[in-house]
Design a protein around this motif. Structure first.
Motif, mmCIF file in Angstrom:
data_model
loop_
_atom_site.group_PDB
_atom_site.id
_atom_site.type_symbol
_atom_site.label_atom_id
_atom_site.label_comp_id
_atom_site.label_asym_id
_atom_site.label_seq_id
_atom_site.Cartn_x
_atom_site.Cartn_y
_atom_site.Cartn_z
ATOM 1 N N SER A 190 30.458 44.376 47.097
ATOM 2 C CA SER A 190 30.313 43.139 46.330
ATOM 3 C C SER A 190 30.445 43.474 44.849
ATOM 4 O O SER A 190 29.953 44.519 44.407
ATOM 5 N N PRO A 191 31.092 42.618 44.079
ATOM 6 C CA PRO A 191 31.208 42.899 42.643
ATOM 7 C C PRO A 191 29.843 42.862 41.965
ATOM 8 O O PRO A 191 28.956 42.111 42.386
ATOM 9 N N ASP A 221 49.576 51.645 33.742
ATOM 10 C CA ASP A 221 49.477 50.518 32.812
ATOM 11 C C ASP A 221 48.318 49.600 33.186
ATOM 12 O O ASP A 221 47.463 49.274 32.354
ATOM 13 N N LEU A 222 48.251 49.192 34.450
ATOM 14 C CA LEU A 222 47.184 48.292 34.889
ATOM 15 C C LEU A 222 45.838 49.003 34.918
ATOM 16 O O LEU A 222 44.807 48.412 34.591
ATOM 17 N N THR A 223 45.854 50.281 35.283
ATOM 18 C CA THR A 223 44.603 51.059 35.278
ATOM 19 C C THR A 223 44.014 51.108 33.872
ATOM 20 O O THR A 223 42.795 50.981 33.691
ATOM 21 N N GLY A 224 44.876 51.291 32.877
ATOM 22 C CA GLY A 224 44.406 51.343 31.496
ATOM 23 C C GLY A 224 43.749 50.056 31.035
ATOM 24 O O GLY A 224 42.829 50.079 30.212
ATOM 25 N N LEU A 267 43.218 46.689 42.258
ATOM 26 C CA LEU A 267 42.658 47.856 41.571
ATOM 27 C C LEU A 267 41.305 47.532 40.942
ATOM 28 O O LEU A 267 40.393 48.359 40.940
ATOM 29 N N SER A 268 41.180 46.320 40.419
ATOM 30 C CA SER A 268 39.914 45.951 39.774
ATOM 31 C C SER A 268 38.763 45.913 40.776
ATOM 32 O O SER A 268 37.610 46.195 40.422
ATOM 33 N N THR A 269 39.057 45.591 42.044
ATOM 34 C CA THR A 269 37.988 45.570 43.050
ATOM 35 C C THR A 269 37.453 46.975 43.329
ATOM 36 O O THR A 269 36.341 47.120 43.851
ATOM 37 N N LEU A 270 38.230 48.007 42.981
ATOM 38 C CA LEU A 270 37.761 49.381 43.107
ATOM 39 C C LEU A 270 37.084 49.858 41.829
ATOM 40 O O LEU A 270 35.957 50.353 41.846
#
Length: 464
Positions: A114-115, A317-320, A281-284
């Protein structure tokens, strides 16, 4: 009672379609019994007009459509969690993979997690000492931070990951510290390297390893980091431990996402990756952090290899955008024998100022860090100018800075993979290097720190 369906209509790669289902939900786990009696597992990706799209965790090879049966279990993929997970090795789905006894879990938890409510987040503020000067001194890691490592094919990110896992701990803290290590799509040799390194150094006793091999089904890679983070959340928020999560290689994870997206015939986004790559990726990454009122925390170091050494590739790019900085490995430094080859100038830890200073590391840390950055950048520029105009065109100050840049790479950055430096040792080396520069040029350090910490012979002589 769970209902079985004999309506498997299509299998394409890791994707299976089961027709005329009823009451099936998204993300539900499926058990598929093939004609040999073997059970293979998957999860529901989509429900459309009574048809379920299932993603298989194992190979789809040998499945007979007419003789296979699908059973929907009514729950998502879960991981049995326990403090006994420390010291153990698991596969990408969280099953014991080291020949040891089966773990008696305290409870089973949905691996999707869960976030963390933003209101409940506590601000990262405690220094984590990795023993690596280029990180501790210049791009400091803070407890609760997510700080990725941007590497490239052929660079020694595996050695760096193992070194951080061995050496990292929260400075000036008596709390329990644990490492959860997730390896995604790695070779057997790499897996053996990590397991042997953790075992040889004793780090295995405070670590849980989740290993997904390159010959394992690609879709299992999507579950590997989630299983690892679920273990980390249990240790952090229910056992009050400081947990460092290291995930390598996120590029293999994203490639698995792209493969599944292509099998589902989704409209591709940048470079063929699904349009929801950022969200996924943000969910991780956003599962790292500290929670108010909880003693434990999760600090995350995801490692990714940049395809074609391209920082603008969608994955880095998105990870950054999501994380709080990046540690960048340099192919040029690697070729020149610098180990670890951390390029400190483009590297960045956005929270470094929150974990340093009096009471955390040392009062002079920020000033030394800023001066080292500035002097190294000027020295690199002087060396580039010498290549174009010749060394004779440099001023004496530029020649000094060029020598400083060489010494900085050799003594400060290049420490090998077995040297564990305390923050005091890192700062001491920094001061010794700054002694190469006249005191009048050290404009980013306060006079009281120059008087207190500059090596005595230089302090008396006013610089070399």
């Amino acid at each position: 009672m769970l209902k079985e369906y004999k309506t498997v209509a299509e299998v394409v790669g890791p994707i299976m379609v089961v027709e005329r289902v009823d009451g099936v939900k998204y993300d539900e786990i499926v058990e598929v019994e093939i004609q040999t009696g073997e059970i293979r597992r998957g999860k529901v990706l989509e429900i459309n007009r009574g048809n379920a799209v299932v993603q298989l965790f194992e190979s789809s090879r040998g499945i007979n459509l007419e003789k296979s049966k699908a059973k929907f279990l009514g729950k998502p993929l879960e991981l049995g969690v326990s403090a006994d997970m420390l010291g153990r090795v698991f596969d990408g789905l969280g099953r014991e993979n080291d020949g040891g006894p089966k773990i008696l879990s305290d409870k089973r938890v949905d691996i999707n997690g869960s976030p963390i409510n933003p209101v409940s987040r506590d601000y990262p503020s405690e220094f984590i000492q990795t023993g690596i000067s280029a990180i501790d001194g210049l791009n400091t890691l803070v407890r609760g931070q997510k700080l990725p490592v941007f590497s490239a094919s052929g660079l020694p990110h595996a050695e760096l990951a193992a070194q951080i896992a061995r050496q990292a701990h929260v400075l000036n803290s008596d709390a329990n510290f644990a490492v959860v290590f997730a390896a995604i799509g790695i070779t057997f040799e790499e897996a053996r390297f990590f397991i042997d390194d953790f075992t040889k150094t004793g780090a295995i006793y405070r670590a849980s390893l989740f290993i997904n091999l390159a010959n394992d089904p690609a879709v299992e890679r999507i579950s590997t980091p989630r299983a690892a983070l679920t273990c980390a959340e249990y240790l952090a928020y229910e056992k009050d431990m400081h947990v460092l999560v290291i995930i390598t290689d996120m590029t293999n994870y994203c490639e698995a996402l792209r493969e599944v997206s292509a099998a589902r015939k989704e409209v591709p986004g940048r470079r063929g990756y699904p349009g929801y790559l950022y969200t996924d990726l943000s969910t991780l990454y956003e599962r790292a952090g500290r929670i108010k009122g909880r003693a434990g925390s999760i600090t995350q170091i995801p490692i990714l290899t940049m395809p074609e050494d391209d920082k603008t590739h969608p994955i880095p790019d998105l990870t950054g955008y999501i994380t709080e900085g990046q540690i960048i490995l340099s192919r040029d430094l690697y070729k020149r024998g610098v180990a670890p080859p951390i390029d400190v100038l483009p590297s960045l830890s956005r929270l470094k100022d929150k974990g340093i200073g009096a009471g955390r590391t040392r009062e002079d840390h920020a000033d030394v860090m800023n001066q080292l950055f500035a002097a190294y950048a000027q020295g690199k520029s002087a060396k580039e100018l010498a290549v174009i105009l010749g060394e004779s065109a440099l001023s004496d100050a530029d020649k000094t800075l060029a020598r400083f840049a060489d010494a900085f790479e050799k003594r400060y950055v290049s420490q090998g993979y077995d040297t564990n430096r305390s923050i005091e040792e890192t700062l001491k080396i920094g001061w010794e290097l700054l002694a190469m520069i006249p005191r009048s040029e050290l404009k980013r350090i306060r006079d009281e720190y120059l008087d207190k910490y500059m090596p005595a012979s230089v302090n008396a002589g006013g610089g070399e």
